[in-house]
Design a protein around this motif. Structure first.
Motif, mmCIF file in Angstrom:
data_model
loop_
_atom_site.group_PDB
_atom_site.id
_atom_site.type_symbol
_atom_site.label_atom_id
_atom_site.label_comp_id
_atom_site.label_asym_id
_atom_site.label_seq_id
_atom_site.Cartn_x
_atom_site.Cartn_y
_atom_site.Cartn_z
ATOM 1 N N SER A 47 -11.282 -61.496 -38.841
ATOM 2 C CA SER A 47 -10.804 -62.880 -38.882
ATOM 3 C C SER A 47 -9.307 -62.924 -38.585
ATOM 4 O O SER A 47 -8.599 -61.917 -38.642
ATOM 5 C CB SER A 47 -11.097 -63.501 -40.245
ATOM 6 N N PHE A 48 -8.832 -64.128 -38.284
ATOM 7 C CA PHE A 48 -7.444 -64.355 -37.898
ATOM 8 C C PHE A 48 -7.058 -65.713 -38.476
ATOM 9 O O PHE A 48 -7.938 -66.502 -38.834
ATOM 10 C CB PHE A 48 -7.370 -64.359 -36.356
ATOM 11 N N PRO A 49 -5.788 -66.033 -38.628
ATOM 12 C CA PRO A 49 -5.422 -67.364 -39.113
ATOM 13 C C PRO A 49 -6.118 -68.478 -38.323
ATOM 14 O O PRO A 49 -6.087 -68.511 -37.098
ATOM 15 C CB PRO A 49 -3.897 -67.392 -38.916
ATOM 16 N N ASN A 50 -6.792 -69.345 -39.061
ATOM 17 C CA ASN A 50 -7.589 -70.454 -38.519
ATOM 18 C C ASN A 50 -8.842 -69.999 -37.788
ATOM 19 O O ASN A 50 -9.508 -70.810 -37.144
ATOM 20 C CB ASN A 50 -6.749 -71.366 -37.610
ATOM 21 N N ILE A 51 -9.191 -68.730 -37.911
ATOM 22 C CA ILE A 51 -10.458 -68.216 -37.364
ATOM 23 C C ILE A 51 -11.282 -67.746 -38.563
ATOM 24 O O ILE A 51 -11.272 -66.572 -38.943
ATOM 25 C CB ILE A 51 -10.238 -67.063 -36.366
ATOM 26 N N LEU A 52 -11.966 -68.704 -39.197
ATOM 27 C CA LEU A 52 -12.767 -68.384 -40.377
ATOM 28 C C LEU A 52 -14.111 -67.789 -39.967
ATOM 29 O O LEU A 52 -14.630 -68.081 -38.892
ATOM 30 C CB LEU A 52 -13.012 -69.647 -41.207
ATOM 31 N N PRO A 53 -14.711 -66.954 -40.846
ATOM 32 C CA PRO A 53 -16.060 -66.448 -40.561
ATOM 33 C C PRO A 53 -17.058 -67.593 -40.367
ATOM 34 O O PRO A 53 -16.881 -68.679 -40.911
ATOM 35 C CB PRO A 53 -16.396 -65.624 -41.814
ATOM 36 N N TYR A 54 -18.097 -67.306 -39.609
ATOM 37 C CA TYR A 54 -19.125 -68.309 -39.297
ATOM 38 C C TYR A 54 -19.684 -68.949 -40.565
ATOM 39 O O TYR A 54 -19.936 -70.157 -40.594
ATOM 40 C CB TYR A 54 -20.248 -67.637 -38.500
ATOM 41 N N ARG A 55 -19.860 -68.157 -41.628
ATOM 42 C CA ARG A 55 -20.476 -68.675 -42.860
ATOM 43 C C ARG A 55 -19.657 -69.804 -43.476
ATOM 44 O O ARG A 55 -20.177 -70.603 -44.254
ATOM 45 C CB ARG A 55 -20.652 -67.544 -43.877
ATOM 46 N N ASN B 41 -14.889 -66.905 -30.483
ATOM 47 C CA ASN B 41 -15.740 -66.049 -29.655
ATOM 48 C C ASN B 41 -15.273 -64.601 -29.662
ATOM 49 O O ASN B 41 -16.084 -63.679 -29.549
ATOM 50 C CB ASN B 41 -15.789 -66.582 -28.217
ATOM 51 N N ALA B 42 -13.954 -64.388 -29.770
ATOM 52 C CA ALA B 42 -13.441 -63.022 -29.858
ATOM 53 C C ALA B 42 -13.885 -62.363 -31.164
ATOM 54 O O ALA B 42 -14.290 -61.196 -31.186
ATOM 55 C CB ALA B 42 -11.917 -63.030 -29.755
ATOM 56 N N MET B 43 -13.815 -63.122 -32.272
ATOM 57 C CA MET B 43 -14.268 -62.565 -33.555
ATOM 58 C C MET B 43 -15.762 -62.259 -33.518
ATOM 59 O O MET B 43 -16.202 -61.198 -33.962
ATOM 60 C CB MET B 43 -13.964 -63.544 -34.689
ATOM 61 N N PHE B 44 -16.551 -63.178 -32.974
ATOM 62 C CA PHE B 44 -18.000 -62.955 -32.893
ATOM 63 C C PHE B 44 -18.312 -61.719 -32.059
ATOM 64 O O PHE B 44 -19.215 -60.945 -32.392
ATOM 65 C CB PHE B 44 -18.692 -64.187 -32.302
ATOM 66 N N TYR B 45 -17.582 -61.534 -30.963
ATOM 67 C CA TYR B 45 -17.800 -60.355 -30.115
ATOM 68 C C TYR B 45 -17.525 -59.073 -30.904
ATOM 69 O O TYR B 45 -18.314 -58.129 -30.863
ATOM 70 C CB TYR B 45 -16.903 -60.417 -28.877
ATOM 71 N N ARG B 46 -16.417 -59.043 -31.606
ATOM 72 C CA ARG B 46 -16.063 -57.834 -32.368
ATOM 73 C C ARG B 46 -17.080 -57.558 -33.473
ATOM 74 O O ARG B 46 -17.467 -56.407 -33.697
ATOM 75 C CB ARG B 46 -14.654 -57.980 -32.956
ATOM 76 N N GLN B 47 -17.494 -58.590 -34.165
ATOM 77 C CA GLN B 47 -18.495 -58.415 -35.222
ATOM 78 C C GLN B 47 -19.794 -57.842 -34.668
ATOM 79 O O GLN B 47 -20.445 -57.005 -35.294
ATOM 80 C CB GLN B 47 -18.792 -59.755 -35.902
ATOM 81 N N ARG B 48 -20.154 -58.291 -33.479
ATOM 82 C CA ARG B 48 -21.439 -57.910 -32.879
ATOM 83 C C ARG B 48 -21.385 -56.534 -32.208
ATOM 84 O O ARG B 48 -22.331 -55.755 -32.301
ATOM 85 C CB ARG B 48 -21.822 -58.989 -31.859
ATOM 86 N N ASN B 49 -20.277 -56.220 -31.552
ATOM 87 C CA ASN B 49 -20.242 -55.043 -30.681
ATOM 88 C C ASN B 49 -19.382 -53.888 -31.184
ATOM 89 O O ASN B 49 -19.602 -52.747 -30.756
ATOM 90 C CB ASN B 49 -19.756 -55.451 -29.285
ATOM 91 N N ASN B 50 -18.411 -54.163 -32.053
ATOM 92 C CA ASN B 50 -17.558 -53.068 -32.520
ATOM 93 C C ASN B 50 -18.276 -52.116 -33.467
ATOM 94 O O ASN B 50 -17.766 -51.044 -33.783
ATOM 95 C CB ASN B 50 -16.310 -53.617 -33.216
#
Length: 672
Positions: free
Chosen positions: A432-440, A494-503
C-alpha cells in the motif's frame, strides 16, 4: 352465505396446511420436480427457509438467544451439488463464553423405483473445525447426492450474546417458501435496518411470557433438624413477535459481474441492540447507541481503543531516529508509514479493537488491523501530525449506513493538513501507499474519530483513477503471424493489485499466465519497479503469435487491438436491481501502432466512436488513423464513478455493447 363462509374456512385451512413443511417428510412431487418452475436456470432452490429466534431465560446465564433453523434444498443439476455441503460458522473463542450448536439432524432424500429413500447424515459426515481464535465451523457433507435429491437440515444455535443474526430474505438460489419469526422481550431494544432491494413487511404481534425464579434456604442445625425451604417467584413480561412469510423469492446470483459484496444488495433485515431496560425488575436502563456521536464516543472510550492511542513510551526512541532526517511533514509520514509496515506484520485479523495491546504487538512484531493502525496513528501524532483513526467496515462485512457499533470491523489512519487536504494510510498491506488503501477497505464510507471522541464521515473511494496504459507495436506478416512489443504501465491501485498478485509467484508463472491469457508466445519479459511502490509498475513484453489474422482471397482481416480487445459484454442479465460496483474509478488507455505487410493497403477500417454515460460517469473513445504502411489506434475507457446505481444498468449494458462491437470490428487489408 353460510356455505360460502364454510368454503372459505376450508380453503384457508387447506392453504395453511399446505404451507406447513415438516422436517423429515418429503413428498414425491418435490423429488420428481426437474427444474424450479419460476427459474429454469436455477441449479438448486430452497423449498423452505425457516427460522425462529427468541430469548430464553437461563438460571445460570440469564437471557440467552436461541435460534432454531430448518432448511430444505432441492438440487436440480450437478452444479447444485455445492449446496450439499453446509458450513455453519459460530462464535467460539479460545476463552470466554461460546455459542453452541445442538439438536442437529439432516437427511438426504432420493426417489428410486417410485419409492422415497432417505439417508440420515451420520456423525462421521459432520466435522467441527476451528477457523481461527474466535470462530469455529460445523461442516456437513450430505451422502448420496444426485440430480433431483432433496436435503433437509434442522439445528439450534444458542448464544450467550444478546445479538440477533441478520435475517436474509434473498440468496444465490430462489426461495420457494420463507418463514421467519423473531421474538424480543420488552427488556431489549433493537434497532432494525433494511438492506438490499427486496423487502418483506412483518406481521407484528405480542406474547405474554413468564420467568420463574427458584431458590432454596436452610434452617436449623446443631441439635435441631435441618429444614430446607424452596421458594419460587414469577415475573410476567411481554415479547414482541415479528413474523416474515413470503413465497417465490427470486435469487440474486453471485456470478453477476462487478457485484462487490453481493450480500450488501440481497434483501434482508439487520438487528442491533441499542438499549436494555430492566427497571421493571429492579435493574436499570442502558443505552448502547443512538447516533454517530454515541457510536464514536463509545468506541473511543474503550480501553482497547482510545487508551491504546495515548500510549507512547514504547516507541519514543525509535520515533526520534525515524523522523530525525525528515525535512517536512510528508517525509515524516513516509518514514513512519514505512517503518510500521516493515516492523509489524498483519496477522490477518480484521478488528476495531486491540487484543494483545499495542506494546506487546510492537515488541513481538505481529498484530491485528486495529493494533497496527492505532500504533501508526499514535506515532504520527507524536511526530506533530494531525492524525486520527478511521473506523471502516471491510467489503466482506457490509455497509454501515446507519449509526451502529457492530457495523465496523477495521481501523485505518487519516492524516489531515492545514489546507483541508488529507491522506489515508493502512500499514497492514506491504504494497500500500498513501491514499492507496487495500481493496478490502474500499467500501463506501468510514468514520474518522477525533481526539474528543466525536466523528465525521470520510469517503473511502479514491478520487484518482486506477490506471492501465497499453502501448502496443505490432508488425504483421503476410502469412498471418504477428510479432511485437507490449509495454503496460500500472499506476495507483492497479500497481498495488499487480504486486499483490504477481510478486508472490515465480516469474515463469507470470509469463505462463500471460501466454495463456493472450494466446501468445513471449520471447522476452521484463518488469520494472516491482518492489519500489513509489513508482508505477512497467511491464515490457516481446511476443509473437498466430491466429490473430484471417486471410481470405488476398485480403487480411484482423482486430487492431488484437488480444487486448474486450470480446464479450460482461453484462448479460436482462435487468439488475443492485448497483454495479467497480470499487474505484478506473481508466484503460490503448495506443497501438501496426506495420502492415509490404504490398498491402488498407481497404477499410473501423470508424471513430466517442460515447459517454449519463452524468459523466464514463467515456469510451476510439480513433484510427492510417499513414502509408502504418495504422495508428488511440482509445480510452474510463469510469469516473466507483458505484453505479441500478437504474443506469441498461445504459452501462448498451455502453459495453458498443464498446465490444467497436473493439472487435475488423480492419481489412487488400493486396495490391
Amino acid at each position: 352465505m353460510k356455505n360460502i363462509l364454510y368454503l372459505f374456512i376450508i380453503l384457508f385451512t387447506l392453504q395453511t396446511k399446505a404451507q406447513e413443511i415438516k422436517f423429515g417428510k418429503v413428498s414425491k412431487e418435490e423429488l420428481e420436480e426437474k427444474f424450479y418452475p419460476l427459474d429454469s436456470t436455477a441449479d438448486a432452490a430452497y423449498l423452505l427457509k425457516k427460522r425462529r429466534t427468541y430469548f430464553q431465560y437461563d438460571t445460570n446465564d440469564g437471557f440467552v438467544v436461541v435460534t432454531e433453523y430448518h432448511e430444505r434444498i432441492k438440487i436440480y443439476t450437478k452444479e447444485g451439488f455445492n449446496y450439499a455441503t453446509k458450513k455453519i460458522t459460530y462464535y467460539k473463542p479460545e476463552s470466554g463464553d461460546t455459542e453452541k450448536i445442538s439438536s442437529m439432524k439432516a437427511y438426504t432424500f432420493n426417489i428410486e423405483d417410485s419409492k422415497i429413500i432417505d439417508e440420515k447424515v451420520s456423525k462421521k459426515d459432520i466435522f467441527d473445525e476451528q477457523l481461527n481464535k474466535y470462530r469455529s465451523q460445523k461442516k456437513i457433507t450430505y451422502p448420496n447426492i444426485k440430480e433431483g435429491s432433496v436435503i433437509d437440515l434442522k439445528y439450534t444455535l444458542t448464544s450467550p450474546y444478546w445479538n440477533i443474526k441478520a435475517l436474509n430474505f434473498q440468496y444465490g438460489i430462489p426461495v420457494k417458501q420463507l418463514d421467519y419469526e423473531v421474538e424480543i422481550p420488552e427488556y431489549f431494544i433493537f434497532s432494525k435496518t433494511s438492506k438490499g432491494y427486496y423487502h418483506i413487511p412483518p406481521k407484528e404481534s405480542k406474547k405474554n411470557k413468564t420467568i420463574t425464579f427458584s431458590s432454596k434456604s436452610r434452617s436449623g442445625g446443631g441439635w435441631t433438624p435441618v429444614k430446607t425451604t424452596y421458594h419460587s417467584s414469577k415475573v410476567d413480561y411481554t415479547s414482541k413477535v415479528s413474523a416474515f412469510f413470503q413465497k417465490n423469492i427470486p435469487a440474486i446470483k453471485e456470478n453477476e459481474p462487478y457485484s462487490g459484496n453481493i450480500n450488501n444488495y440481497r434483501g434482508g433485515l439487520e438487528f442491533e441492540l441499542s438499549g436494555t431496560n430492566f427497571i421493571k425488575v429492579g435493574g436499570s436502563y442502558k443505552n448502547y447507541t443512538t447516533n454517530w456521536e454515541d457510536v464514536s464516543k463509545t468506541i473511543y472510550k474503550s480501553s482497547s481503543f482510545g487508551n491504546e492511542l495515548d500510549k507512547t513510551n514504547y516507541y519514543k526512541n525509535d520515533l526520534n531516529t525515524i523522523v530525525n532526517s525528515a525535512k517536512n511533514d510528508y517525509e515524516k509520514i513516509a518514514s513512519i508509514f514505512q517503518f510500521v509496515k516493515s516492523k509489524i506484520k498483519w496477522n490477518g485479523y480484521n478488528a476495531k479493537y486491540t487484543e494483545d495491546g499495542v506494546k506487546k504487538v510492537y515488541k513481538e512484531g505481529v498484530g491485528n488491523a486495529a493494533e497496527i493502525n492505532l500504533i501508526l496513528t499514535s506515532m504520527l501524532r507524536s511526530a506533530g501530525l494531525n492524525a486520527n483513526p478511521v473506523l471502516v467496515s471491510t467489503k466482506d462485512y457490509g455497509i454501515p449506513l446507519f449509526p451502529t457499533l457492530d457495523g465496523f470491523n477495521y481501523v485505518t489512519t487519516k492524516v489531515n493538513f492545514s489546507d483541508g487536504t488529507y491522506i489515508l494510510l493502512d500499514a497492514t498491506e506491504k504494497y500500500s501507499f498513501p491514499n492507496i488503501l487495500p481493496y478490502r477497505n474500499l467500501n463506501w464510507y468510514g468514520r474518522e474519530v477525533l481526539k474528543d471522541g466525536s466523528s465525521r464521515q470520510i469517503n473511502l473511494i479514491p478520487s484518482n483513477h486506477a490506471k492501465e496504459n497499453n502501448i502496443l507495436h505490432v508488425k504483421l506478416d503476410e502469412s498471418g503471424s504477428v510479432e511485437g512489443m507490449l509495454r503496460k504501465t500500472f499506476s495507483d491501485h492497479n500497481a498495488m493489485f499487480y504486486r499483490q498478485r504477481n510478486n508472490v509467484i515465480k516469474e515463469e508463472d507470470v509469463i505462463t499466465n500471460l501466454e495463456e491469457k493472450y494466446t501468445i508466445e513471449i520471447d522476452e519479459f521484463k518488469v520494472l519497479n516491482s518492489e519500489d511502490i513509489s513508482k508505477p509498475i512497467v511491464q515490457n513484453i516481446k511476443f509473437n503469435g498466430e491466429d490473430f489474422i484471417e486471410g481470405i482471397n488476398d485480403k487480411l482481416y484482423f482486430s487492431p487491438l488484437f488480444f487486448l480487445a474486450t470480446k464479450e459484454n460482461p453484462f448479460k442479465a436482462k435487468e439488475r436491481n443492485f448497483p454495479i460496483d467497480f470499487s474505484l474509478p478506473w481508466q484503460d488507455q490503448f495506443s497501438v501502432s501496426i506495420t502492415i505487410p509490404e504490398g498491402y493497403t488498407v481497404e477499410s477500417f473501423p470508424g471513430d466512436l466517442a460515447i459517454g454515460l449519463p452524468e459523466g460517469m464514463g467515456i469510451f473513445k476510439y480513433k484510427i488513423i492510417t499513414q502509408g504502411n502504418k495504422i495508428k489506434l488511440n482509445s480510452i475507457i474510463q469510469f469516473n464513478k466507483a458505484i453505479i446505481p441500478p437504474h443506469y444498468y441498461e445504459s452501462v449494458k448498451d455502453f459495453y455493447k458498443q464498446l465490444v462491437e467497436k473493439q472487435t470490428e475488423k480492419i481489412i487489408l487488400i493486396k495490391q
